[in-house]
Design a protein around this motif. Structure first.
Motif, PDB file in Angstrom:
ATOM      1  N   VAL A 155       0.867  -1.184   0.000  1.00 46.19           N
ATOM      2  CA  VAL A 155       0.000   0.000   0.000  1.00 46.19           C
ATOM      3  C   VAL A 155       0.904   1.235   0.000  1.00 46.19           C
ATOM      4  N   GLU A 156       0.315   2.370  -0.325  1.00 41.86           N
ATOM      5  CA  GLU A 156       1.118   3.584  -0.285  1.00 41.86           C
ATOM      6  C   GLU A 156       1.573   3.854   1.161  1.00 41.86           C
ATOM      7  N   GLU A 157       2.728   4.486   1.279  1.00 40.59           N
ATOM      8  CA  GLU A 157       3.362   4.777   2.578  1.00 40.59           C
ATOM      9  C   GLU A 157       2.392   5.490   3.520  1.00 40.59           C
ATOM     10  N   TYR A 158       1.596   6.387   2.943  1.00 42.05           N
ATOM     11  CA  TYR A 158       0.481   7.018   3.657  1.00 42.05           C
ATOM     12  C   TYR A 158      -0.761   6.698   2.861  1.00 42.05           C
ATOM     13  N   THR A 159      -1.777   6.192   3.541  1.00 37.71           N
ATOM     14  CA  THR A 159      -2.982   5.852   2.772  1.00 37.71           C
ATOM     15  C   THR A 159      -4.223   5.948   3.657  1.00 37.71           C
ATOM     16  N   PHE A 160      -5.369   5.729   3.025  1.00 37.05           N
ATOM     17  CA  PHE A 160      -6.691   5.819   3.645  1.00 37.05           C
ATOM     18  C   PHE A 160      -6.770   4.827   4.823  1.00 37.05           C
ATOM     19  N   SER A 161      -6.954   5.348   6.020  1.00 35.05           N
ATOM     20  CA  SER A 161      -6.837   4.485   7.193  1.00 35.05           C
ATOM     21  C   SER A 161      -7.921   3.404   7.254  1.00 35.05           C
ATOM     22  N   SER A 162      -9.089   3.682   6.700  1.00 38.95           N
ATOM     23  CA  SER A 162     -10.146   2.673   6.696  1.00 38.95           C
ATOM     24  C   SER A 162      -9.755   1.476   5.818  1.00 38.95           C
ATOM     25  N   ALA A 163      -9.076   1.756   4.703  1.00 34.66           N
ATOM     26  CA  ALA A 163      -8.623   0.657   3.832  1.00 34.66           C
ATOM     27  C   ALA A 163      -7.592  -0.203   4.558  1.00 34.66           C
ATOM     28  N   LEU A 164      -6.746   0.435   5.352  1.00 32.34           N
ATOM     29  CA  LEU A 164      -5.772  -0.315   6.151  1.00 32.34           C
ATOM     30  C   LEU A 164      -6.478  -1.189   7.179  1.00 32.34           C
ATOM     31  N   GLU A 165      -7.507  -0.634   7.799  1.00 30.71           N
ATOM     32  CA  GLU A 165      -8.219  -1.348   8.857  1.00 30.71           C
ATOM     33  C   GLU A 165      -8.937  -2.575   8.298  1.00 30.71           C
ATOM     34  N   THR A 166      -9.520  -2.452   7.090  1.00 31.46           N
ATOM     35  CA  THR A 166     -10.145  -3.619   6.441  1.00 31.46           C
ATOM     36  C   THR A 166      -9.142  -4.762   6.367  1.00 31.46           C
ATOM     37  N   ALA A 167      -7.923  -4.423   5.951  1.00 36.33           N
ATOM     38  CA  ALA A 167      -6.895  -5.452   5.745  1.00 36.33           C
ATOM     39  C   ALA A 167      -6.319  -5.946   7.074  1.00 36.33           C
TER      40      ALA A 167
ATOM     41  N   ARG B  17      -9.650  -8.354  16.556  1.00 33.30           N
ATOM     42  CA  ARG B  17      -8.626  -7.465  16.001  1.00 33.30           C
ATOM     43  C   ARG B  17      -9.170  -6.098  15.605  1.00 33.30           C
ATOM     44  N   ARG B  18     -10.476  -5.997  15.371  1.00 35.65           N
ATOM     45  CA  ARG B  18     -11.041  -4.748  14.840  1.00 35.65           C
ATOM     46  C   ARG B  18     -10.871  -3.584  15.803  1.00 35.65           C
ATOM     47  N   GLU B  19     -10.420  -2.462  15.256  1.00 35.46           N
ATOM     48  CA  GLU B  19     -10.276  -1.258  16.067  1.00 35.46           C
ATOM     49  C   GLU B  19     -11.039  -0.121  15.411  1.00 35.46           C
ATOM     50  N   PRO B  20     -11.547   0.805  16.224  1.00 35.39           N
ATOM     51  CA  PRO B  20     -12.209   1.961  15.622  1.00 35.39           C
ATOM     52  C   PRO B  20     -11.188   2.785  14.844  1.00 35.39           C
ATOM     53  N   SER B  21     -11.656   3.504  13.843  1.00 38.19           N
ATOM     54  CA  SER B  21     -10.780   4.353  13.039  1.00 38.19           C
ATOM     55  C   SER B  21     -10.137   5.424  13.920  1.00 38.19           C
ATOM     56  N   LEU B 322     -17.178  -3.882  11.855  1.00 32.20           N
ATOM     57  CA  LEU B 322     -17.042  -4.616  10.584  1.00 32.20           C
ATOM     58  C   LEU B 322     -17.696  -3.835   9.443  1.00 32.20           C
ATOM     59  N   HIS B 323     -18.896  -3.331   9.680  1.00 30.51           N
ATOM     60  CA  HIS B 323     -19.609  -2.612   8.613  1.00 30.51           C
ATOM     61  C   HIS B 323     -18.868  -1.353   8.182  1.00 30.51           C
ATOM     62  N   GLU B 324     -18.207  -0.694   9.117  1.00 33.47           N
ATOM     63  CA  GLU B 324     -17.432   0.511   8.759  1.00 33.47           C
ATOM     64  C   GLU B 324     -16.397   0.239   7.680  1.00 33.47           C
ATOM     65  N   VAL B 325     -15.861  -0.972   7.672  1.00 27.25           N
ATOM     66  CA  VAL B 325     -14.816  -1.283   6.697  1.00 27.25           C
ATOM     67  C   VAL B 325     -15.297  -2.279   5.638  1.00 27.25           C
TER      68      VAL B 325
END
Lengths: 480, 480
Positions: A155-167, B17-21, B322-325
């Motif tokens: 992923v990019e060095e800085y990126t959308f935090s929600s996309a990181l959280e999904t992963a 593992r899920r954390e809030p944004s 989960l739904h957030e991401v």
């Protein structure tokens, strides 16, 4: 016919396990006139309590701006979708409110395919598209389809935090691709992967990038660099997931406030507009290794929860199997109303809308940058005017902060001091470190920190006030 | 206040593992009048090309049936939802088409909470509800939240094949709960779990059941038996997931065609209607171990893609993360239009609709059963009139099939012969074996096979024709 390469080797264990429903073999008789089909639990549309929905929308060519309210017949598009006997090209409510059509409704898919052909030029033939409930879900589905727990993704060095959280919650690990003002630096990514230590596990299976108007940096990857990145993907054999919600928020070049406004090169005609768009990864995808995530969220409205994935058919089929047992399909109201609107606007009317959007965002971006020039001292900061997206960033030299030594030369302490001071002054911009990818080998924070702001979410007077207050805070912090 | 027990021990590794944004901490300033918020990538509602949506729906009390078309002011509910300044209780388009409200919009949640309180009586206080995009997604989210790959879950011996596929692809294993005409047999399930062999892995973490109008068997678990099952859940400590799309397709008791129609006990008033509903698992859930999946799919329309989960707040919070991401939230159009309708109908009008639905399904069920009595020979078959749902089943004695011995006494060969013959005769019902849970210790097929039909999906004349042809096929097969 040019066929995409076979990338079934990239499928996750979960995706490989998916099987079509055994009931599918019966459903082929669903519309057979010789068979009375007592097989499916479909409620009768007679019991859907919606006979007709009507939406009132602005009409092309949006001469007074896309935010001008529709007032009369001349500037109103009336989208009236019936339960039965809907207009040609519409998705009737009897269909859209029923089960089925996991891939999306035929009429909407046809419009999106036409639109995709206008904008992109996909080098292979067996590509297609399916609808989703937005790019957040498309990304979740992508990870479920291609990644196993413990895998690395780039992923990019800085990126959308929600996309990181999904992963992250799926137990994936990150490789941070180094960036400069033009986004990912291909040579640096190549270097990381060339020196990959097998002890860390198998090489990354995919690159997730927001190539246009990146969140949070506001950067956009130029066409030449996209081609170089594609070669890196071929060399190290990974998929490219281009998440492109901001693709149509590309803007005319920034011209400083003291430049002559009239001389700006402005994309006005459909031809000029299409030509001015940056080349997408999928347009240079000779192999079929690009998965493009598209969305109406920034173009029409986020709450329609309607996106689409463009990719090779064989990989899309695996998404469809996943959707059958999760989201099923996007909302029928969303599909009927959005397709009803697009059906009436036509491809040309939709381009008019996108041109209007480009105009609005260009104006806002220019306004924001002019305001930064005026309010944020250049002696301690710099910025790069974004060419796409909703975000601008301002970088600060932490070494010039009066408390730099007192803070133990910790850049994050300078960042936090500015954030807190801005809040006191009545302005909120997001600290860049909040978007830092938690990669295993992430380099330490350097001497430059940044803040992300948006010119998208507030009217111009608020934007001016917010940046002015932020500038005041910075001056207070730096004693200027 | 009676609090639910702490069941955080049931959370999956992924859910833990899920954390809030991290951005959440900034968003608390979003509506602060002293702060100019430049933090979020929200597009301006001025650019949403929908000024107003209007739906035309039937109006309570639906005296001519719920399928009577709205014709004039007296029987039409006009649902007009504005972008701004929407009516009280409506979800304005400026809100519903924007980002946010992962849990669902406040107005819709309030209606659903009121409705839940009318229908159920939840024994603890800290319960709540959140919206989903339908029960298929609710079930997927449930598995992601409570199950790790390799875990066992309990499902009915025959169940909805799509629900099995959701779980199977996530590498879950199945325990099939033995059933009779009243659904799961509590003592048998208790026995299986009491004799659980730890070599198979940890005991099952949840029971998935469709307690009312089960798919495919059409059975409904009586209240007393639900209480016994709840005790089994307490004894062996697992969660109960009650998937209840058919809950409001409960019907008046079946009275044979030769019975006097007029003497049927019919639930007509709101009070009679509510009293006639079977007790839900969540109404006896003293511990907070029930997760109820509710949906508009069979009550309004499947394509609204709008469901909701009722459970204890602490567990719902994990779904929201989960739904957030992933899905973010249900479609804004679906939420605005469904809530717009419910807001105008009111709780009482909605009950009128549900009573109308009960009446329609009772009529269809009676018609189907009468047709079976007339067309399918009772010498080789039996049926149980369903009291809820969309499905009826007809059981056959395979030992009486002329080719039983020739088929090597394989009940599946008899089943397939009937299926194929029915297709030749122009009727399709689904073989019961297609719904058989692939449990490790599943008993072999017995001497009785069954077919699932539906009375929901076709008009009465087609239903008659389909069952008549199916009866012809059966007679041909059995030489009757």
């Amino acid at each position: 016919m040019t066929k995409a390469l076979d990338f079934s080797k990239f499928l996750s264990e979960e995706a490989k396990r998916r099987e079509p429903s055994p009931l599918k073999s019966a459903f082929k008789y669903f519309s057979d006139p010789n068979i009375v089909f007592l097989g499916g639990g479909l409620p009768l549309p007679d019991y859907f309590p919606f006979e007709k929905v009507v939406a009132y929308s602005p009409a092309p060519p949006f001469s007074n701006g896309i935010d001008a309210k529709p007032t009369d017949d001349s500037n109103t598009t009336v989208v009236d979708v019936l339960k039965n006997n809907a207009a040609a090209g519409d998705v009737s409510l009897a269909k859209s409110l029923q089960y089925g059509f996991t891939e999306g409704h035929t009429e909407l898919l046809a419009f999106l395919k036409g639109h995709t052909e206008l904008v992109h030029s996909i080098p292979y033939d067996d590509w297609g598209l399916i609808t989703t409930v937005g790019n957040t879900q498309s990304w979740d589905a992508t990870l479920r389809t291609f990644c196993n727990p413990g895998d690395h993704i780039i992923v990019e060095e800085y990126t959308f935090s929600s996309a990181l959280e999904t992963a992250r919650s799926q137990a994936l690990k990150f490789v941070g691709a180094p960036m400069d003002d033009d986004g990912i630096i291909p040579a640096k990514l190549d270097e990381i992967l060339t020196n990959w230590d097998p002890a860390k596990g198998k090489k990354p299976v995919l690159l997730y990038t927001i190539p246009t108007g990146q969140n949070p940096t506001g950067s956009s990857i130029p066409t030449e660099r996209r081609k170089e990145l594609y070669k890196v993907a071929q060399k190290h054999d990974f998929l490219i997931v281009e998440d492109e919600p901001y693709y149509f928020l590309q803007m005319d070049p920034y011209v400083a406030a003291d430049g002559a406004d009239k001389e700006k090169p402005v994309a006005q005609t459909h031809e000029e507009f299409l030509k001015a768009l940056v080349t997408s990864f999928i347009s240079i995808d000779t192999d079929g290794r690009v998965i493009r995530l598209d969305s109406f969220s920034k173009v029409l409205a986020p709450g329609v929860r309607l996106g689409w994935i463009v990719a090779q058919d064989n990989l899309l089929e695996r998404y469809v199997r996943l959707h059958e047992v999760s989201i099923q399909t996007a909302s029928g109201f969303s599909q009927s109303l959005v397709q009803g609107l697009l059906n009436r606007w036509g491809q040309k009317g939709y381009l008019d809308w996108l041109i209007g959007l480009r105009h609005e965002y260009t104006e806002k971006r220019d306004f924001a940058i002019n305001s930064i020039v005026k309010n944020v001292p250049s002696s301690i900061s710099h910025y790069v005017p974004p060419v796409a997206g909703m975000f601008f960033t301002v970088f600060f030299d932490v070494t010039k902060h009066p408390k730099y030594v007192e803070f133990g030369k910790d850049p994050l302490k300078v960042e936090n001091a500015i954030y807190e001071r801005a809040l006191e002054c009545g302005s909120l911009m997001i600290p860049g470190s909040w978007f830092k990818t938690p990669a295993e080998d992430a380099p330490p924070f350097g001497d430059h920190i940044f803040f992300r702001g948006t010119y998208a979410a507030v009217p111009l007077d608020q934007l001016e006030l917010g940046i002015q207050r932020f500038g005041d805070a910075v001056k207070l912090e730096y004693g200027l």
